[in-house]
Design an enzyme around this catalytic site. Sequence first.
Site, PDB file in Angstrom:
ATOM      1  N   GLY A  79      31.204  52.338  35.795  1.00 14.91           N
ATOM      2  CA  GLY A  79      30.911  53.303  34.741  1.00 14.91           C
ATOM      3  C   GLY A  79      32.131  53.523  33.872  1.00 14.91           C
ATOM      4  O   GLY A  79      32.993  52.651  33.755  1.00 14.91           O
ATOM      5  N   CYS A  80      32.228  54.690  33.277  1.00 14.59           N
ATOM      6  CA  CYS A  80      33.358  55.023  32.402  1.00 14.59           C
ATOM      7  C   CYS A  80      34.678  54.871  33.158  1.00 14.59           C
ATOM      8  O   CYS A  80      34.863  55.469  34.218  1.00 14.59           O
ATOM      9  CB  CYS A  80      33.193  56.455  31.889  1.00 14.59           C
ATOM     10  SG  CYS A  80      34.610  57.018  30.934  1.00 14.59           S
ATOM     11  N   PHE A  81      35.588  54.075  32.618  1.00 14.86           N
ATOM     12  CA  PHE A  81      36.801  53.774  33.377  1.00 14.86           C
ATOM     13  C   PHE A  81      37.707  54.972  33.618  1.00 14.86           C
ATOM     14  O   PHE A  81      38.466  55.005  34.566  1.00 14.86           O
ATOM     15  CB  PHE A  81      37.594  52.600  32.807  1.00 14.86           C
ATOM     16  CG  PHE A  81      37.841  52.555  31.330  1.00 14.86           C
ATOM     17  CD1 PHE A  81      38.202  53.653  30.592  1.00 14.86           C
ATOM     18  CD2 PHE A  81      37.726  51.344  30.668  1.00 14.86           C
ATOM     19  CE1 PHE A  81      38.453  53.571  29.231  1.00 14.86           C
ATOM     20  CE2 PHE A  81      37.971  51.238  29.309  1.00 14.86           C
ATOM     21  CZ  PHE A  81      38.339  52.367  28.587  1.00 14.86           C
TER      22      PHE A  81
END
Length: 148
Positions: free
Chosen positions: A27-29
Site C-alpha cells: 500500500g502507501c509506502f
Amino acid sequence: MGTKDLSTPPVLEKAQGSSQLATFAAGCFWSVELVFQRKDGVLQTQVGYTGGHDNKPSYEAVCSGTTGHAEAVRLEYDPKTISYDDLLTIFWNKHNPTQGNRQGGDIGTQYRSAIFYHDEEQKNLAEASKTKRQNNYDVPITTEIVPA
C-alpha cells in the site's frame, strides 16, 4: 528522504557489513515505512517505486498505472537483531494481502502487495510464509513474490 526509483542500482547504502536488505510493497509506502522504522534491528529505510519498466517514473506516471511500479520500502536490517521471518510477519500484519491493486481507500496497481526478494533464501522464506499465511484467509492472497 524523498522518493526514489528502487529498480535502479542501489540507492540505499548499506551501513554495516553484516546487514541485509529487504523490500516490501503493502500500500502507501509512508505507512509501510513507519511500521518498519519502529522496529529494533531495522537500521534505515527508504521509500520509492519498484517493479516497473520506466527508469525514472514520475508520481503522475506511476499513478496512471502505466509504468508497472509499486510503492515500496527498502530497508536495511541487522539479521542478528531481527530476522527476515520477523520482517515477513510485520509485512503480513501491516496490510490485507487479498485486496489486489489496493489497500483500503488507496486504489491502483502502485498499491499492490509484493515482496521483492534480494536472494534465493529470501524468496524461499517469502513463499513459505505466503503459503502459511493463506490459512488465515478464505480468498486467495494476491501478493507477488518477485526479484528486487
